[in-house]
Design a protein around this motif. Structure first.
Motif, short mmCIF file in Angstrom:
data_model
loop_
_atom_site.label_atom_id
_atom_site.label_comp_id
_atom_site.label_asym_id
_atom_site.label_seq_id
_atom_site.Cartn_x
_atom_site.Cartn_y
_atom_site.Cartn_z
N LYS A 101 -6.32 -1.04 -2.54
CA LYS A 101 -6.07 -0.46 -3.88
C LYS A 101 -7.30 0.33 -4.27
CE LYS A 101 -2.63 -2.65 -6.71
NZ LYS A 101 -2.18 -4.00 -6.58
N LYS A 138 -11.10 -8.61 -4.87
CA LYS A 138 -10.91 -7.63 -5.95
C LYS A 138 -12.24 -7.29 -6.62
CE LYS A 138 -6.30 -9.37 -6.94
NZ LYS A 138 -5.37 -9.91 -7.92
N GLU A 172 2.38 1.78 -3.32
CA GLU A 172 1.36 2.25 -4.26
C GLU A 172 1.08 3.74 -4.07
OE1 GLU A 172 -1.32 0.17 -6.07
OE2 GLU A 172 -2.50 1.95 -6.59
N ILE A 193 -7.57 4.50 -1.12
CA ILE A 193 -6.62 3.60 -0.46
C ILE A 193 -6.43 4.01 1.01
CG2 ILE A 193 -4.57 4.91 -1.18
CD1 ILE A 193 -3.12 2.17 -1.49
N ASN A 218 -10.32 -1.07 -10.34
CA ASN A 218 -9.06 -1.50 -9.71
C ASN A 218 -9.18 -1.75 -8.21
OD1 ASN A 218 -7.60 -1.40 -12.10
ND2 ASN A 218 -7.31 0.82 -11.89
N MET A 234 0.82 -1.21 0.00
CA MET A 234 0.00 0.00 0.00
C MET A 234 0.86 1.26 0.00
SD MET A 234 -2.91 -1.25 2.74
CE MET A 234 -3.84 0.29 2.79
#
Lengths: 498, 101
Positions: free
Chosen positions: B76, B11, A12, B59, B16, A9
């Motif tokens: 994500k 997911k 990212e 996120i 995404n 994370m």
């Protein structure tokens, strides 16, 4: 869940940001770089067939790589105290073999012939490549063991405390993701084998905050690094703060305007040290954190507001708050119980029990010490006041906590009793300005011997931190009717006549 | 419909978004992102985000239901929004703790 997820994370969200900087070498690694390194080394660990990844070294950039790579590969990360003797380290390594080991060049050399160990030093660990280019994904099993830490017990061999991914994930989730500003930096001086060192890595990565690693602590250098790196927060054990305060002797202000927060824990903080520190760091917020290895670090906090209020107050009850370890963190409950396991009311002293998702309370080969309702006995003694603030009395099992290092009185007594002039010995902790607690011994002698000779004897047989600073000669050591040494009586003698 | 396990990673099939389950009630429930059920592999089918569930995910934010027994961590970000049995999940407000390390 898996601690490697936090690194993914951070990579990212803030891939380019510096994640760790080694103040000693000046080297640094970004969150994206750390993620890539952990990924590559996880495959190396996987191919090695090792059951554990042991790390025996001071703080450096390979520490977070090894921690996250181990989590990724699904094997426990085992940081071991590099200050232990070779024999002690050998004994611990035997409990985690076949192991992948990252250590210093000297120890690597010594272990070249061992077929049950794959040994690297920092540089070779950086350079080693996996045979396969495959990258397995990590397991999300919450029960996977992330970290094994050896704690020092009261009797004999250290216990291997187990922390599963769910404990460390739960602890880290107390923080807010990506909550650190670009210019924030945490100075980490606690050693890698301390639970606070592991917690600092996890929470810093989750908050996307830069960590400045300082491998060895020396107060003047600590101040220099904090200034040069623009450090905004740090964790210290009481001994460190005491030495920092001493080195600022004669100054009115530490002159570290960027330092927003100092948290401390790992031992008893002398009142005059924290008072003086608050004067020297007027713009810094102080937090007292209490926790154990078995609880994934912090379980109670005394926050900045309480520090300020206590310092400014003339009311004795409010002033006393400064000696409290504060209130439980979210998700953690505290109870005080007597010897029979019954809950005690406020202001009554007993053993501290703790419950929460971050509490592991489990040891390899021993099993879980957590009862069916989820309560873990800390073996620390203390009480809770009417407002819920926790106060510590000390270790229920008499372990001496000297500068954050746990010393077992039994081991020192054993060595003293081996001396030809010593008939019996009782070792206790005594209050110490510098160390929080220091080692003191009461001995019964069969022939006359000097204090210096006994101190020399201990120094010859043990590490120097075990040498009693004070030794008294007693005609007879106090035992109860069942033959149990009354340590409290011995302890009192060193408080009354220092 | 499926039951959710603590620690599980799921997911979105249409954006995404990826989440980790922090806590979930026992029993089956339909967790969707962008209006389409989430799965452990995402999806090969080329669906699109339902405009009614297109507020996006962030996120590091935690998403909870009204009952308070479901909590997800977004690991994500994506364009779809998370919902259970048709009701959109809300972002959980966090408490600020003092810096401790």
């Amino acid at each position: 869940m898996n601690i490697a997820l936090f690194l993914e994370m951070a990579a990212e969200a803030r891939g380019d940001r510096v994640a760790f900087k080694d103040a000693l070498t000046g080297e640094s690694i970004s969150f994206a770089g750390l993620y890539k390194a952990a990924q590559a080394k996880s495959q190396v660990l996987h191919e090695s067939g090792a059951s554990h990844c042991a790390l025996i070294d001071t703080s450096n950039l390979t520490i977070p790589v090894a921690l996250f790579a181990s989590g990724w590969a699904g094997i426990p990360y085992v940081p071991i105290n590099y200050r232990l003797t070779s024999d002690e380290i050998d004994a611990l390594i035997d409990r985690v073999k076949p192991a992948f080991v990252v250590t210093d060049a000297e120890r690597r050399e010594a272990w070249t012939d061992r077929s049950d160990l794959i040994v690297h030093e920092r540089q070779s660990f950086r350079e080693v490549h996996a045979k396969s280019e495959d990258v397995a994904h990590w397991s999300m099993d919450p029960e996977g063991v992330a970290v094994v830490l050896f704690t020092s017990g009261t009797t004999g061999a250290p216990k291997a405390a187990i922390m599963r991914h769910r404990h460390l994930v739960s602890y880290t989730l107390m923080m807010e993701f990506d909550s650190a500003d670009e210019d924030e930096a945490a100075l980490v001086t606690v050693p890698p084998y301390h639970i606070a060192g592991i917690a600092a890595i996890l929470t810093s990565v989750y908050q996307c905050r830069r960590v400045v690693q300082l491998a060895t602590f020396e107060p003047d250098n600590w101040l220099k690094v904090a200034r040069e790196e623009g450090v905004t927060s740090t964790f210290v054990v009481p001994t460190m703060l005491s030495r920092i305060v001493d080195s600022l002797e004669g100054q009115r202000n530490a002159d570290l305007p960027n330092l927003q927060a100092i948290s401390y824990g790992g031992g008893k903080m002398p009142l005059n040290v924290i008072r003086r520190a608050m004067e020297l760091f007027p713009d810094t917020e102080f937090t007292n954190a209490y926790g154990l290895t078995e609880t994934s670090s912090t379980i109670t906090l005394l926050g900045p507001e309480e520090h300020r209020t206590a310092l400014a107050s003339i009311d004795p009850t409010t002033q006393k708050r400064l000696t409290s370890v504060g209130l439980p963190v979210p998700g953690v409950e505290i109870a005080i119980r007597d010897d029979e396991g019954r809950n005690l009311p406020t202001n009554v002293h007993g053993e501290i029990f703790v419950r929460g998702e971050q509490v592991s309370g489990e040891y390899e080969g021993i099993g879980s010490r957590v009862d069916e309702d989820g309560w873990f006995p800390t073996r620390d003694a203390g009480y809770v006041d009417d407002d819920g603030y926790l106060f510590l009395d000390g270790r229920a099992d008499d372990v001496i906590v000297r500068g954050g290092e746990n010393l077992s009185p039994g081991e020192i007594e054993d060595v003293l009793r081996e001396h030809e002039c010593v008939h019996d010995a009782a070792v206790v902790g005594m209050p110490s300005q510098e160390w929080g607690e220091a080692v003191a011994a009461a001995v019964e002698v069969s022939r006359e011997v000097s204090v210096e000779a006994l101190q020399m004897w201990v120094r010859e047989h043990m590490r120097s931190s075990r040498v009693p600073e004070k030794i008294q000669f007693w005609d007879e050591l106090p035992y109860n009717e069942t033959g149990k040494l009354l340590r409290r009586v011995v302890k009192a003698a060193f408080v009354d006549s220092p | 419909m499926a039951s959710l396990a603590t620690g599980q990673r799921l997911k979105s099939a249409v954006c995404n978004t990826e989440i980790m389950v922090i806590s979930a009630p026992d029993g089956d429930l339909e967790l969707t992102c962008g209006g389409v059920p989430m799965g452990s592999d995402g999806s090969s089918e080329s669906g699109t985000v339902d405009p009614n569930y297109a507020n996006g995910t962030t996120i590091g934010k935690r998403y909870v239901n009204d009952d308070g027994d479901l909590e997800l961590l977004c690991v994500k970000p994506g364009d779809g929004s998370l919902a259970v049995n048709g009701t959109e999940l809300k972002i959980k407000e966090s408490k600020k703790l003092p810096k401790t390390d």
